[in-house]
Design a protein around this motif. Structure first.
Motif, PDB file in Angstrom:
ATOM      1  N   THR A 136      10.452   2.879  -1.888  1.00  0.00           N
ATOM      2  CA  THR A 136      10.611   2.045  -0.699  1.00  0.00           C
ATOM      3  C   THR A 136      10.334   2.841   0.569  1.00  0.00           C
ATOM      4  O   THR A 136       9.625   2.383   1.471  1.00  0.00           O
ATOM      5  N   ILE A 137      10.881   4.046   0.640  1.00  0.00           N
ATOM      6  CA  ILE A 137      10.662   4.897   1.816  1.00  0.00           C
ATOM      7  C   ILE A 137       9.181   5.214   1.985  1.00  0.00           C
ATOM      8  O   ILE A 137       8.617   5.108   3.078  1.00  0.00           O
ATOM      9  N   ASN A 138       8.518   5.588   0.886  1.00  0.00           N
ATOM     10  CA  ASN A 138       7.103   5.950   0.963  1.00  0.00           C
ATOM     11  C   ASN A 138       6.231   4.757   1.318  1.00  0.00           C
ATOM     12  O   ASN A 138       5.268   4.885   2.087  1.00  0.00           O
ATOM     13  N   ILE A 139       6.529   3.586   0.754  1.00  0.00           N
ATOM     14  CA  ILE A 139       5.751   2.395   1.092  1.00  0.00           C
ATOM     15  C   ILE A 139       5.870   2.103   2.587  1.00  0.00           C
ATOM     16  O   ILE A 139       4.866   1.835   3.268  1.00  0.00           O
ATOM     17  N   ASN A 140       7.068   2.163   3.107  1.00  0.00           N
ATOM     18  CA  ASN A 140       7.284   1.896   4.527  1.00  0.00           C
ATOM     19  C   ASN A 140       6.561   2.913   5.404  1.00  0.00           C
ATOM     20  O   ASN A 140       5.897   2.556   6.390  1.00  0.00           O
ATOM     21  N   GLU A 141       6.656   4.186   5.059  1.00  0.00           N
ATOM     22  CA  GLU A 141       6.024   5.229   5.862  1.00  0.00           C
ATOM     23  C   GLU A 141       4.504   5.168   5.778  1.00  0.00           C
ATOM     24  O   GLU A 141       3.805   5.403   6.766  1.00  0.00           O
ATOM     25  N   ARG A 142       3.976   4.852   4.588  1.00  0.00           N
ATOM     26  CA  ARG A 142       2.512   4.773   4.465  1.00  0.00           C
ATOM     27  C   ARG A 142       1.958   3.580   5.236  1.00  0.00           C
ATOM     28  O   ARG A 142       0.848   3.635   5.765  1.00  0.00           O
ATOM     29  N   TYR A 143       2.739   2.503   5.330  1.00  0.00           N
ATOM     30  CA  TYR A 143       2.306   1.358   6.148  1.00  0.00           C
ATOM     31  C   TYR A 143       2.192   1.799   7.613  1.00  0.00           C
ATOM     32  O   TYR A 143       1.232   1.446   8.300  1.00  0.00           O
ATOM     33  N   ARG A 144       3.161   2.567   8.070  1.00  0.00           N
ATOM     34  CA  ARG A 144       3.105   3.068   9.447  1.00  0.00           C
ATOM     35  C   ARG A 144       1.907   3.993   9.628  1.00  0.00           C
ATOM     36  O   ARG A 144       1.252   3.984  10.676  1.00  0.00           O
ATOM     37  N   ASP A 145       1.612   4.807   8.616  1.00  0.00           N
ATOM     38  CA  ASP A 145       0.447   5.697   8.698  1.00  0.00           C
ATOM     39  C   ASP A 145      -0.842   4.896   8.838  1.00  0.00           C
ATOM     40  O   ASP A 145      -1.749   5.288   9.583  1.00  0.00           O
ATOM     41  N   ILE A 146      -0.943   3.796   8.104  1.00  0.00           N
ATOM     42  CA  ILE A 146      -2.127   2.941   8.219  1.00  0.00           C
ATOM     43  C   ILE A 146      -2.264   2.449   9.657  1.00  0.00           C
ATOM     44  O   ILE A 146      -3.358   2.485  10.241  1.00  0.00           O
ATOM     45  N   ASP A 147      -1.156   2.002  10.235  1.00  0.00           N
ATOM     46  CA  ASP A 147      -1.194   1.523  11.619  1.00  0.00           C
ATOM     47  C   ASP A 147      -1.610   2.629  12.579  1.00  0.00           C
ATOM     48  O   ASP A 147      -2.355   2.393  13.533  1.00  0.00           O
ATOM     49  N   ASN A 148      -1.159   3.846  12.324  1.00  0.00           N
ATOM     50  CA  ASN A 148      -1.497   4.973  13.207  1.00  0.00           C
ATOM     51  C   ASN A 148      -2.966   5.352  13.128  1.00  0.00           C
ATOM     52  O   ASN A 148      -3.575   5.739  14.122  1.00  0.00           O
ATOM     53  N   VAL A 149      -3.558   5.249  11.941  1.00  0.00           N
ATOM     54  CA  VAL A 149      -4.899   5.794  11.735  1.00  0.00           C
ATOM     55  C   VAL A 149      -5.996   4.736  11.784  1.00  0.00           C
ATOM     56  O   VAL A 149      -7.168   5.066  11.940  1.00  0.00           O
ATOM     57  N   PHE A 150      -5.629   3.455  11.688  1.00  0.00           N
ATOM     58  CA  PHE A 150      -6.664   2.428  11.631  1.00  0.00           C
ATOM     59  C   PHE A 150      -7.408   2.369  12.967  1.00  0.00           C
ATOM     60  O   PHE A 150      -6.799   2.266  14.022  1.00  0.00           O
ATOM     61  N   PRO A 151      -8.745   2.410  12.947  1.00  0.00           N
ATOM     62  CA  PRO A 151      -9.528   2.525  14.190  1.00  0.00           C
ATOM     63  C   PRO A 151      -9.388   1.296  15.093  1.00  0.00           C
ATOM     64  O   PRO A 151      -9.453   0.158  14.632  1.00  0.00           O
ATOM     65  N   GLU A 152      -9.237   1.561  16.378  1.00  0.00           N
ATOM     66  CA  GLU A 152      -9.125   0.470  17.344  1.00  0.00           C
ATOM     67  C   GLU A 152     -10.383  -0.388  17.378  1.00  0.00           C
ATOM     68  O   GLU A 152     -10.310  -1.606  17.611  1.00  0.00           O
ATOM     69  N   GLU A 153     -11.543   0.238  17.137  1.00  0.00           N
ATOM     70  CA  GLU A 153     -12.793  -0.518  17.242  1.00  0.00           C
ATOM     71  C   GLU A 153     -12.943  -1.564  16.143  1.00  0.00           C
ATOM     72  O   GLU A 153     -13.820  -2.422  16.211  1.00  0.00           O
ATOM     73  N   LEU A 154     -12.076  -1.509  15.123  1.00  0.00           N
ATOM     74  CA  LEU A 154     -12.143  -2.506  14.056  1.00  0.00           C
ATOM     75  C   LEU A 154     -11.084  -3.599  14.197  1.00  0.00           C
ATOM     76  O   LEU A 154     -10.964  -4.450  13.329  1.00  0.00           O
ATOM     77  N   THR A 155     -10.330  -3.583  15.278  1.00  0.00           N
ATOM     78  CA  THR A 155      -9.262  -4.568  15.437  1.00  0.00           C
ATOM     79  C   THR A 155      -9.712  -5.806  16.198  1.00  0.00           C
ATOM     80  O   THR A 155      -8.979  -6.785  16.279  1.00  0.00           O
ATOM     81  N   GLY A 156     -10.930  -5.783  16.743  1.00  0.00           N
ATOM     82  CA  GLY A 156     -11.432  -6.917  17.512  1.00  0.00           C
ATOM     83  C   GLY A 156     -12.412  -7.757  16.714  1.00  0.00           C
ATOM     84  O   GLY A 156     -12.115  -8.213  15.606  1.00  0.00           O
ATOM     85  N   ASP A 157     -13.599  -7.945  17.264  1.00  0.00           N
ATOM     86  CA  ASP A 157     -14.602  -8.803  16.623  1.00  0.00           C
ATOM     87  C   ASP A 157     -15.020  -8.291  15.249  1.00  0.00           C
ATOM     88  O   ASP A 157     -15.446  -9.072  14.390  1.00  0.00           O
ATOM     89  N   ALA A 158     -14.909  -6.998  15.026  1.00  0.00           N
ATOM     90  CA  ALA A 158     -15.350  -6.412  13.750  1.00  0.00           C
ATOM     91  C   ALA A 158     -14.356  -6.643  12.619  1.00  0.00           C
ATOM     92  O   ALA A 158     -14.701  -6.442  11.443  1.00  0.00           O
TER      93      ALA A 158
END
Length: 614
Positions: free
Chosen positions: A161-183
């Motif tokens: 549970t701890i690792n799943i929660n932390e890895r979700y946060r890691d995804i949010d930290n590393v996911f590129p901003e340029e892919l959050t819009g039209d892409a």
């Protein structure tokens, strides 16, 4: 065995085929999800980088089908119970894929173009949702992340549970901003359609485990490090010298493996990128991999192709002296960097800090090694490393208080150019160049006054408060420091809200609860307290808690009027006097604003540009 039990099937499937309306059961022997930050960061960076190689904004979404595919590896299932797939090998990857799908689904909630991916995450029967990973231990955290995008894990001690929660946060930290819009819909289409997994299904547990053992116990392929070693030794003609380099190599790699089994891979990537790479792939469709990417995938081949032009290694003696001197120097310092990341060294403290809040290792390690020269003495090397690490921390903190991400894909060009600009620089020149980079940053600390905590940035807030609290303690002569609050050996520290979560107490200042929540989470309304202490009176009225704060760290004590009496270390500190601390017997919105202004001034003190002028 019956005929069906003897059967083994293998097929290549995309994410959509693998997960749509499926259920997977996790075998008892591999229930824990153990991926670390580096694993999820590498996966997200690999996926997004591969997608961006093909993506063109003018494309129709149908053209995504022709984009470059990405191979994620094999997974093994046992179908010994009819209609039930038990995961024998691949649980870590499928869990990580599910987390990324949940993140993407949350990201597209307010997007005009949505991709139907819910049935890849869960299936629904008789009106009840159940996730594709049927393990009771993870249902609560997955449900919370899917519905709210956050999970309160403060009282959870279960590893998965701890690792799943932390890895979700890691995804949010590393996911590129340029892919959050039209892409975004293009990327989701690509992720579920172009990411390929080989699904291997056995119809008996015996066959399934045999496949698992074959895949994990009989891998005899040489690693890139071993292939590089073979090539280097083949270029050294003198038998005695070749034997000497071989022994040096074995000894250094063995020592490196005491830190991590794959640390050698990271070392060669960081060394070659930091000291020798001269090109990086352009961010456009069809662009070819350049030095930076080739080193990341097959550095042994890249070295063979470039050692004459970039390393100036031609003769047998060139190879011998290079690996006797340069190799030994760099690998020894790479291990010392690792040591300083594990334990705080006051001669080079920022290495420790950026291990808690830095950039991706693929950039960070290369940046740290870029400026080092084997003729530098130990004192110079430590000063260089600290200067570079301080720049990295300044960059990440400034970005964070301005709500800006710094995923590898979004900053790789900027940092690769910095790597080249500081390569082999003497200390004075290095400081000048890093100061230039700091002064060119568009983000400043002034936005700290508007900064507040939310579920996804708690880790950063803990880092910032630990730096601030440790700094104030040091200024008033206390032995406590950053480590005392971030990673103490004894009682842990938690983030304390000065206001309890009681909106009705503050309706004189707030009409909307959302405004109250923002101010309650403001950096000016947060301190660190020992675990348990904050929980015992966290909901109390501020005025009732104030007398407790005078017994805590100096940053908390600055709230209390008594701290400003007969406290010579504080009163005589020019640095703290310039911060503008004042007591707050009551805590209104204006008091929080004043407190946030003091935090801003602390940031300018902690990460003062004058460091690079000394």
């Amino acid at each position: 065995m019956s005929k069906i039990e003897n059967k083994i099937e293998a097929s290549d499937e995309n994410i959509n085929d693998l997960l749509k309306d499926k259920k997977f059961y996790i075998d008892y022997f591999q229930r824990e999800y153990r991926w670390q930050e580096k694993h999820i960061v590498t996966l997200v960076e690999d996926l997004t980088t591969t997608f961006l190689k093909s993506y063109v904004p003018e494309h129709s979404r149908a053209e995504v089908a022709n984009y470059q595919s990405y191979y994620l590896g094999p997974v093994v299932f046992s179908n010994s119970k009819v209609g039930k797939d038990s995961i024998i090998d691949g649980q870590q990857r499928i869990t990580s894929i599910t987390l990324l799908l949940i993140y993407l689904n949350n990201l597209q909630k307010n997007h005009s173009s949505k991709v139907a991916i819910e049935n890849l995450i869960f299936s629904e029967k008789y009106g009840e949702k159940s996730f594709n990973m049927t393990d009771d231990d993870r249902q609560e955290v997955l449900k919370a992340l899917y519905e709210d995008g956050e999970f309160n894990a403060s009282k959870i001690e279960d590893e998965t549970t701890i690792n799943i929660n932390e890895r979700y946060r890691d995804i949010d930290n590393v996911f590129p901003e340029e892919l959050t819009g039209d892409a975004l819909p293009y990327f989701i289409d690509w992720f579920i359609g172009n990411v390929i997994i080989v699904k291997i299904t056995a119809y008996s547990d015996e066959n399934a485990y045999t496949i698992f053992e074959t895949m994990n116990d009989r891998g005899m392929n040489l690693t890139p490090t071993e292939m590089l070693k073979g090539y280097v030794l083949s270029r050294i003609k003198d038998k005695q010298k070749r034997s000497e380099i071989n022994e040096i190599w074995k000894d250094k790699i063995w020592n490196l493996h005491q830190y991590d089994s794959s640390a050698d891979i990271g070392f060669f990537q960081a060394w070659f990128r930091g000291k020798y790479a001269v090109s990086i792939r352009q961010s456009k469709a069809g662009a070819e991999n350049e030095d930076f990417e080739l080193i990341g995938t097959r550095f042994h081949n890249w070295f063979k192709d470039n050692h004459e032009t970039l390393f100036d290694l031609k003769s047998s003696d060139d190879f011998y002296f290079f690996f006797k001197n340069q190799f030994v120097f760099m690998i020894d310092w790479y291990m010392k960097i690792w040591d300083n990341m594990i334990e705080l060294n006051y001669g080079c403290p920022h290495i420790y800090y950026i291990n808690r809040w830095g950039i991706a290792p693929s950039l960070q390690d290369s940046l740290l090694l870029a400026t080092l020269k084997h003729t530098d003495n130990d004192a110079i090397v430590l000063k260089k490393l600290d200067a570079v690490a301080r720049f990295i921390e300044t960059y990440t903190v400034r970005r964070s208080v301005n709500y800006r991400k710094f995923s590898s894909s979004s900053i790789r060009y900027t940092f690769f150019n910095i790597i080249k600009s500081i390569r082999d620089a003497d200390l004075d020149i290095l400081k000048d160049k890093l100061l230039e980079e700091i002064e060119s940053l568009s983000e400043s600390f002034s936005n700290v006054t508007n900064f507040s905590m939310h579920q996804q940035n708690r880790r950063f807030v803990k880092h910032l408060l630990s730096r601030i609290t440790g700094f104030v303690d040091q200024e008033v002569g206390r032995p406590t420091n950053y480590v005392s609050y971030q990673e103490p050996k004894g009682r842990k520290f938690e983030i304390e809200h000065l206001w309890g979560n009681k909106f009705n107490r503050h309706k004189d200042e707030f009409e909307q609860e959302n405004d109250f929540i923002h101010w309650r989470n403001s950096i000016g309304a947060l301190i660190l307290l020992p675990n348990g202490t904050n929980q015992s009176f966290s909901s109390d009225i501020y005025e009732e808690k104030l007398d407790h704060y005078i017994k805590e760290n100096a940053f908390a004590q600055t709230l209390h009027p008594e701290f400003y009496k007969k406290n010579p270390n504080f009163l005589n500190s020019q640095t703290l006097n310039e911060v503008g601390f004042k007591p707050h017997e009551h805590l209104k919105k204006d008091d929080i604003a004043e407190r946030a202004k003091a935090v801003e001034q602390l940031c300018y003190k902690i990460w003062a540009r004058s460091y690079y002028k000394n």
